[in-house]
Design a protein around this motif. Structure first.
Motif, PDB file in Angstrom:
ATOM      1  N   ALA A 186      -3.352  -8.057   5.001  1.00 13.69           N
ATOM      2  CA  ALA A 186      -4.045  -8.667   3.893  1.00 13.69           C
ATOM      3  C   ALA A 186      -5.156  -7.510   3.000  1.00 13.69           C
ATOM      4  CB  ALA A 186      -5.084  -9.793   3.877  1.00 13.69           C
ATOM      5  N   SER A 187      -4.955  -6.242   3.610  1.00 11.83           N
ATOM      6  CA  SER A 187      -5.907  -5.314   3.215  1.00 11.83           C
ATOM      7  C   SER A 187      -5.573  -4.482   2.047  1.00 11.83           C
ATOM      8  CB  SER A 187      -6.622  -4.290   4.013  1.00 11.83           C
ATOM      9  OG  SER A 187      -5.305  -3.369   4.518  1.00 11.83           O
ATOM     10  N   GLY A 188      -6.066  -3.924   1.036  1.00 14.77           N
ATOM     11  CA  GLY A 188      -5.663  -3.192  -0.168  1.00 14.77           C
ATOM     12  C   GLY A 188      -4.965  -4.150  -1.312  1.00 14.77           C
ATOM     13  N   ARG A 189      -4.558  -3.348  -2.290  1.00 10.35           N
ATOM     14  CA  ARG A 189      -4.247  -4.033  -3.420  1.00 10.35           C
ATOM     15  C   ARG A 189      -2.196  -3.758  -3.466  1.00 10.35           C
ATOM     16  NH1 ARG A 189      -8.552  -1.403  -6.510  1.00 10.35           N
ATOM     17  NH2 ARG A 189     -10.429  -2.709  -6.210  1.00 10.35           N
TER      18      ARG A 189
ATOM     19  N   PRO B 134       1.125  -1.795  -1.516  1.00  9.31           N
ATOM     20  CA  PRO B 134       2.113  -2.260  -2.011  1.00  9.31           C
ATOM     21  C   PRO B 134       2.225  -4.061  -1.883  1.00  9.31           C
ATOM     22  CG  PRO B 134       2.789  -1.529   0.379  1.00  9.31           C
ATOM     23  CD  PRO B 134       1.240  -0.954  -0.016  1.00  9.31           C
ATOM     24  N   GLY B 135       2.901  -4.484  -2.517  1.00 11.73           N
ATOM     25  CA  GLY B 135       3.018  -6.205  -2.371  1.00 11.73           C
ATOM     26  C   GLY B 135       3.444  -6.543  -1.132  1.00 11.73           C
ATOM     27  N   VAL B 136       3.120  -7.843  -1.003  1.00 13.86           N
ATOM     28  CA  VAL B 136       3.185  -8.424   0.220  1.00 13.86           C
ATOM     29  C   VAL B 136       4.556  -8.283   1.027  1.00 13.86           C
ATOM     30  CG1 VAL B 136       2.848 -10.758   1.631  1.00 13.86           C
ATOM     31  CG2 VAL B 136       1.130 -10.198  -0.279  1.00 13.86           C
ATOM     32  N   PRO B 137       5.555  -8.410   0.140  1.00 17.40           N
ATOM     33  CA  PRO B 137       6.816  -8.538   0.866  1.00 17.40           C
ATOM     34  C   PRO B 137       6.961  -7.201   1.515  1.00 17.40           C
ATOM     35  CG  PRO B 137       7.041  -9.744  -1.231  1.00 17.40           C
ATOM     36  CD  PRO B 137       5.777  -9.146  -1.172  1.00 17.40           C
ATOM     37  N   VAL B 138       6.764  -5.963   0.828  1.00 18.78           N
ATOM     38  CA  VAL B 138       6.770  -4.616   1.336  1.00 18.78           C
ATOM     39  C   VAL B 138       5.955  -4.530   2.658  1.00 18.78           C
ATOM     40  CG1 VAL B 138       6.426  -2.381   0.749  1.00 18.78           C
ATOM     41  CG2 VAL B 138       7.315  -3.946  -0.774  1.00 18.78           C
ATOM     42  N   ARG B 139       4.780  -4.967   2.458  1.00 18.44           N
ATOM     43  CA  ARG B 139       3.832  -4.880   3.804  1.00 18.44           C
ATOM     44  C   ARG B 139       4.270  -5.416   4.883  1.00 18.44           C
ATOM     45  NH1 ARG B 139      -2.093  -6.532   1.316  1.00 18.44           N
ATOM     46  NH2 ARG B 139      -1.937  -5.615  -0.630  1.00 18.44           N
ATOM     47  N   LEU B 140       4.838  -6.816   4.629  1.00 16.84           N
ATOM     48  CA  LEU B 140       5.523  -7.288   5.721  1.00 16.84           C
ATOM     49  C   LEU B 140       6.711  -6.759   6.503  1.00 16.84           C
ATOM     50  CD1 LEU B 140       5.531 -11.083   4.520  1.00 16.84           C
ATOM     51  CD2 LEU B 140       4.059 -10.288   6.495  1.00 16.84           C
ATOM     52  N   GLY B 141       7.612  -6.164   5.543  1.00 16.96           N
ATOM     53  CA  GLY B 141       8.564  -5.360   6.091  1.00 16.96           C
ATOM     54  C   GLY B 141       8.113  -3.937   6.804  1.00 16.96           C
ATOM     55  N   VAL B 142       7.244  -3.238   6.198  1.00 16.22           N
ATOM     56  CA  VAL B 142       6.667  -2.362   7.132  1.00 16.22           C
ATOM     57  C   VAL B 142       6.432  -2.569   8.245  1.00 16.22           C
ATOM     58  CG1 VAL B 142       5.218  -0.213   6.666  1.00 16.22           C
ATOM     59  CG2 VAL B 142       6.410  -0.986   4.882  1.00 16.22           C
ATOM     60  N   LEU B 143       5.243  -3.508   8.089  1.00 12.64           N
ATOM     61  CA  LEU B 143       4.695  -3.693   9.525  1.00 12.64           C
ATOM     62  C   LEU B 143       5.748  -4.472  10.601  1.00 12.64           C
ATOM     63  CD1 LEU B 143       0.893  -5.179   7.977  1.00 12.64           C
ATOM     64  CD2 LEU B 143       1.852  -3.030   8.633  1.00 12.64           C
ATOM     65  N   ALA B 144       6.610  -4.977  10.137  1.00 10.01           N
ATOM     66  CA  ALA B 144       7.737  -5.631  11.036  1.00 10.01           C
ATOM     67  C   ALA B 144       8.231  -4.294  11.678  1.00 10.01           C
ATOM     68  CB  ALA B 144       8.509  -6.449  10.488  1.00 10.01           C
ATOM     69  N   LEU B 145       8.710  -3.341  10.805  1.00  7.74           N
ATOM     70  CA  LEU B 145       9.249  -2.265  11.303  1.00  7.74           C
ATOM     71  C   LEU B 145       8.301  -1.464  12.317  1.00  7.74           C
ATOM     72  CD1 LEU B 145      11.486  -0.118  11.580  1.00  7.74           C
ATOM     73  CD2 LEU B 145      10.485   0.938   9.362  1.00  7.74           C
TER      74      LEU B 145
ATOM     75  N   PRO C 286     -12.454 -13.102   1.782  1.00  6.87           N
ATOM     76  CA  PRO C 286     -12.236 -13.999   3.079  1.00  6.87           C
ATOM     77  C   PRO C 286     -10.961 -14.064   3.719  1.00  6.87           C
ATOM     78  CG  PRO C 286     -13.509 -15.296   1.139  1.00  6.87           C
ATOM     79  CD  PRO C 286     -13.060 -13.955   0.713  1.00  6.87           C
ATOM     80  N   ALA C 287      -9.937 -13.797   2.831  1.00  6.54           N
ATOM     81  CA  ALA C 287      -8.549 -13.440   3.458  1.00  6.54           C
ATOM     82  C   ALA C 287      -8.437 -12.363   4.372  1.00  6.54           C
ATOM     83  CB  ALA C 287      -7.357 -13.797   2.665  1.00  6.54           C
ATOM     84  N   PRO C 288      -8.640 -11.066   3.833  1.00  2.56           N
ATOM     85  CA  PRO C 288      -8.730 -10.101   4.523  1.00  2.56           C
ATOM     86  C   PRO C 288      -9.498  -9.764   5.497  1.00  2.56           C
ATOM     87  CG  PRO C 288      -8.696  -9.473   2.146  1.00  2.56           C
ATOM     88  CD  PRO C 288      -9.059 -10.816   2.134  1.00  2.56           C
ATOM     89  N   ALA C 289     -10.793 -10.662   5.402  1.00  4.00           N
ATOM     90  CA  ALA C 289     -11.764 -10.475   6.595  1.00  4.00           C
ATOM     91  C   ALA C 289     -11.140 -10.986   7.746  1.00  4.00           C
ATOM     92  CB  ALA C 289     -13.019 -10.974   6.147  1.00  4.00           C
ATOM     93  N   LEU C 290     -10.772 -12.591   7.513  1.00  6.96           N
ATOM     94  CA  LEU C 290     -10.026 -13.162   8.788  1.00  6.96           C
ATOM     95  C   LEU C 290      -8.794 -12.640   9.368  1.00  6.96           C
ATOM     96  CD1 LEU C 290     -10.194 -16.834   7.168  1.00  6.96           C
ATOM     97  CD2 LEU C 290     -11.571 -15.781   9.002  1.00  6.96           C
ATOM     98  N   ALA C 291      -7.951 -12.018   8.364  1.00  3.78           N
ATOM     99  CA  ALA C 291      -6.816 -11.243   8.958  1.00  3.78           C
ATOM    100  C   ALA C 291      -7.315 -10.140   9.926  1.00  3.78           C
ATOM    101  CB  ALA C 291      -5.889 -10.649   7.875  1.00  3.78           C
ATOM    102  N   ALA C 292      -8.222  -9.356   9.713  1.00  3.50           N
ATOM    103  CA  ALA C 292      -8.948  -8.153  10.196  1.00  3.50           C
ATOM    104  C   ALA C 292      -9.488  -8.765  11.367  1.00  3.50           C
ATOM    105  CB  ALA C 292     -10.056  -7.425   9.582  1.00  3.50           C
ATOM    106  N   LEU C 293     -10.306  -9.686  11.448  1.00  5.86           N
ATOM    107  CA  LEU C 293     -10.870 -10.461  12.564  1.00  5.86           C
ATOM    108  C   LEU C 293      -9.846 -11.004  13.573  1.00  5.86           C
ATOM    109  CD1 LEU C 293     -13.412 -11.254  13.805  1.00  5.86           C
ATOM    110  CD2 LEU C 293     -13.553 -13.531  12.698  1.00  5.86           C
ATOM    111  N   LEU C 294      -8.788 -11.489  13.162  1.00  3.74           N
ATOM    112  CA  LEU C 294      -7.750 -12.003  13.959  1.00  3.74           C
ATOM    113  C   LEU C 294      -7.182 -10.908  14.774  1.00  3.74           C
ATOM    114  CD1 LEU C 294      -5.990 -14.372  15.017  1.00  3.74           C
ATOM    115  CD2 LEU C 294      -4.561 -13.981  13.083  1.00  3.74           C
ATOM    116  N   GLY C 295      -6.859  -9.809  13.954  1.00  2.00           N
ATOM    117  CA  GLY C 295      -6.112  -8.493  14.716  1.00  2.00           C
ATOM    118  C   GLY C 295      -7.098  -8.010  15.618  1.00  2.00           C
TER     119      GLY C 295
ATOM    120  N   LEU D  18     -13.284  -3.949   7.997  1.00  2.00           N
ATOM    121  CA  LEU D  18     -12.321  -4.926   7.295  1.00  2.00           C
ATOM    122  C   LEU D  18     -12.392  -6.259   7.636  1.00  2.00           C
ATOM    123  CD1 LEU D  18      -8.989  -2.815   7.911  1.00  2.00           C
ATOM    124  CD2 LEU D  18     -10.603  -2.782   5.833  1.00  2.00           C
ATOM    125  N   ALA D  19     -13.548  -6.709   8.638  1.00  2.00           N
ATOM    126  CA  ALA D  19     -13.648  -7.992   9.069  1.00  2.00           C
ATOM    127  C   ALA D  19     -14.888  -8.496   8.524  1.00  2.00           C
ATOM    128  CB  ALA D  19     -13.364  -8.021  10.599  1.00  2.00           C
TER     129      ALA D  19
END
Length: 257
Positions: free
Chosen positions: A40-43, A45-56, A168-177, A218-219
């Motif tokens: 959820a951090s940064g602006r 690339p887009g969310v689909p690209v992020r999901l693909g990169v992070l899954a890889l 809020p959303a990036p902060a929660l994602a970072a806290l969960l990580g 980031l949290a």
């Protein structure tokens, strides 16, 4: 460096952070959950690209960890010992740390995956080890050093509030990580560095949690900051004082021996 790149908020910083976190996870798999902090951090690339990169990235980490478990960890021996009280099978002796056998212990009562790490977090020495406990975890710094670093951490957090805080959303994602990373560190110690069937996790050290700390930037949510005038330099002072204190503590410990 990965956390610093992630806080830039641009595409270049995000790609640099993703690559560095991948390298970190290849070295130590328990840090893989930090990928969530990048979701959820940064602006761009887009969310689909992020999901693909992070899954890889996650796939690379898991594959490398499986290879190491099969080719390296499986041959590390240990003096023979009897399985601990949580072992679900008949009495048995082991001559190594055995992750597959430990998985049987967790599978017999899945709640153990959540309850076993709790006593570890209750150990006050973990915080001291994060600041510095030297030698074979026997040489402690003076008590005021730990208090100084606690104050420095508070000041650093306050300095990140306000305009530099996260939505809020990036902060929660970072806290969960970060939370999942801490849990994975402790569970990894149970699987790979604790006798099979033991009722407590062994081998956890405070320094293992240090790579999670920078991602706290980031949290931290964007709220109205509370300033402490005159204390902004405390983190720098803590570092300089510690650099002067460590040699004295080591020299004194050597003399006492």
């Amino acid at each position: 460096i990965a956390a610093a790149c992630a806080t830039r908020g641009d595409a270049g910083g995000w790609w640099a952070a993703a690559g560095l976190v991948t390298l970190l996870g290849l070295t130590k798999l328990p840090y893989a959950p930090l990928l969530l902090a990048l979701l959820a951090s940064g602006r761009r690339p887009g969310v689909p690209v992020r999901l693909g990169v992070l899954a890889l990235s996650a796939g690379l980490m898991l594959g490398w960890a499986a290879f190491n478990q099969a080719e390296v960890m499986g041959i590390v021996g240990w003096p023979p010992y009897e399985a601990g009280p949580l072992w679900p099978g008949p009495p048995r002796s082991f001559d190594r740390f055995d992750a597959p056998a430990q998985l049987q212990v967790l599978a017999a009562d899945p709640a153990r995956a959540a309850t076993l790490p709790l006593p570890v977090l209750a150990q006050p020495r973990l915080w001291r080890q994060m600041v510095g406990v030297l030698g074979w975890l026997t040489i402690e710094m003076p008590g005021w050093v730990y208090a100084m670093w606690a104050g420095a951490l508070v000041v650093a957090v306050l300095g990140l509030l306000g305009e530099r805080g996260a939505a809020p959303a990036p902060a929660l994602a970072a806290l969960l990580g970060i939370a999942l990373g801490a849990w994975a560190i402790m569970l990894a110690q149970y699987l790979g560095w604790t006798p099979v069937g033991a009722s407590a996790i062994e081998g956890v050290q405070g320094r293992y949690f240090l790579p999670l700390v920078p991602f706290g930037a980031l949290a931290i949510p964007c709220v109205r900051p509370l300033r402490l005038p005159g204390l902004d330099a405390l983190p720098l002072v803590a570092g300089l004082v510690s650099a002067a204190t460590v040699p004295a503590v080591v020299a004194l410990a050597s003399l006492l021996r």
